[in-house]
Design an enzyme around this catalytic site. Sequence first.
Site, PDB file in Angstrom:
ATOM      1  N   CYS A   1       0.833  -1.206   0.000  1.00  0.00           N
ATOM      2  CA  CYS A   1       0.000   0.000   0.000  1.00  0.00           C
ATOM      3  C   CYS A   1       0.872   1.263   0.000  1.00  0.00           C
ATOM      4  O   CYS A   1       1.486   1.603   1.021  1.00  0.00           O
ATOM      5  CB  CYS A   1      -0.920  -0.018   1.211  1.00  0.00           C
ATOM      6  SG  CYS A   1      -1.829   1.511   1.482  1.00  0.00           S
TER       7      CYS A   1
ATOM      8  N   CYS B   1      -0.174   3.977   2.500  1.00  0.00           N
ATOM      9  CA  CYS B   1       0.179   3.562   3.867  1.00  0.00           C
ATOM     10  C   CYS B   1       1.612   3.976   4.192  1.00  0.00           C
ATOM     11  O   CYS B   1       1.899   4.479   5.282  1.00  0.00           O
ATOM     12  CB  CYS B   1       0.047   2.042   4.019  1.00  0.00           C
ATOM     13  SG  CYS B   1      -1.623   1.405   3.782  1.00  0.00           S
TER      14      CYS B   1
END
Length: 309
Positions: A36, A39
């Site tokens: 991700c 993230c």
Amino acid sequence: MGLSIEEQKAVERFRKTVVEPSQTKLVILDFWAEWCGPCKALTPVLEKVAGEYADKGVVLAKINVDEEQFIAAQFQVRSIPTVYAMFQGQPVADLTSARSESQLKAVLDQLLAQLPVEGGAGDGAAPQGPSPEEIAQFVKMGEEALAAADPQRAASIFAQITEFAPENAPAHAGLVRALVQLGEVDQARQVMEVIDSDPRLATDSAIGPARSALELAGTRVDDSELASLRAAAEAAPQDMDAQFAFAEAAFAAGERDAAADTLLAMIAADREWNEGAARAKLLKIFEATGLEDEWVVGVRRRLSRVLFG
């Protein structure tokens, strides 16, 4: 009730890392994954703010949705990053939209004003540093940064830990390894001198990988010499000394794939050469890099195939 053994283990891990700390602390719960991108962009913000608010009773807990799918399902996580504030085992705010330091701090300030969160010492006393549990969590974050090939962030995290907890051996070891990966070998040696001056740190088993990393970094050469060693190894594939010299220099220069390929080829050709020096060097590289590192795991599989094929 009705949970599988793995689900029960997941619940127990969540209880220890999130529910129990949230009884007195405000836990920032971050759902993330290695793949991700957003993230990874958010992580430094969460880590920095959590560190600055540690004395106010704020703790950061990270849940990898790939590893803890059951917990992510219980929170009905649909996308990541998803971030909650937890207190006394319950979500008290959705922090997902707070992507900047100022936004996150504003929400935390509101929550801390409303909730009976136990922070640092009051009444004029010096503020308390992070708890042992929080320190362990930050060490884990540093190791994750190293594994993700982000030594700059890892060095920053480990350096902060050593300030809060100068007796923490894993943090000192991580700082040495991060500095070595950054090419800051002189700074890494200075940290090792600090370690060696404290018998508690110097004898801790966590320091072993750091010593190996520093030792391997000692074989670093300049670009022209590395090119000469590479040429010599390519010109004489049967010359074990030339292969070994190149493998050492390649790893010190950050070319770990080339180093591993060369050492594995040496082991396949003659595993007993120089009393097993190639295998010993490869094992030292594993220790210096970290046995849980994905690259190490992959090379260890290749080594097993060479040895037991």
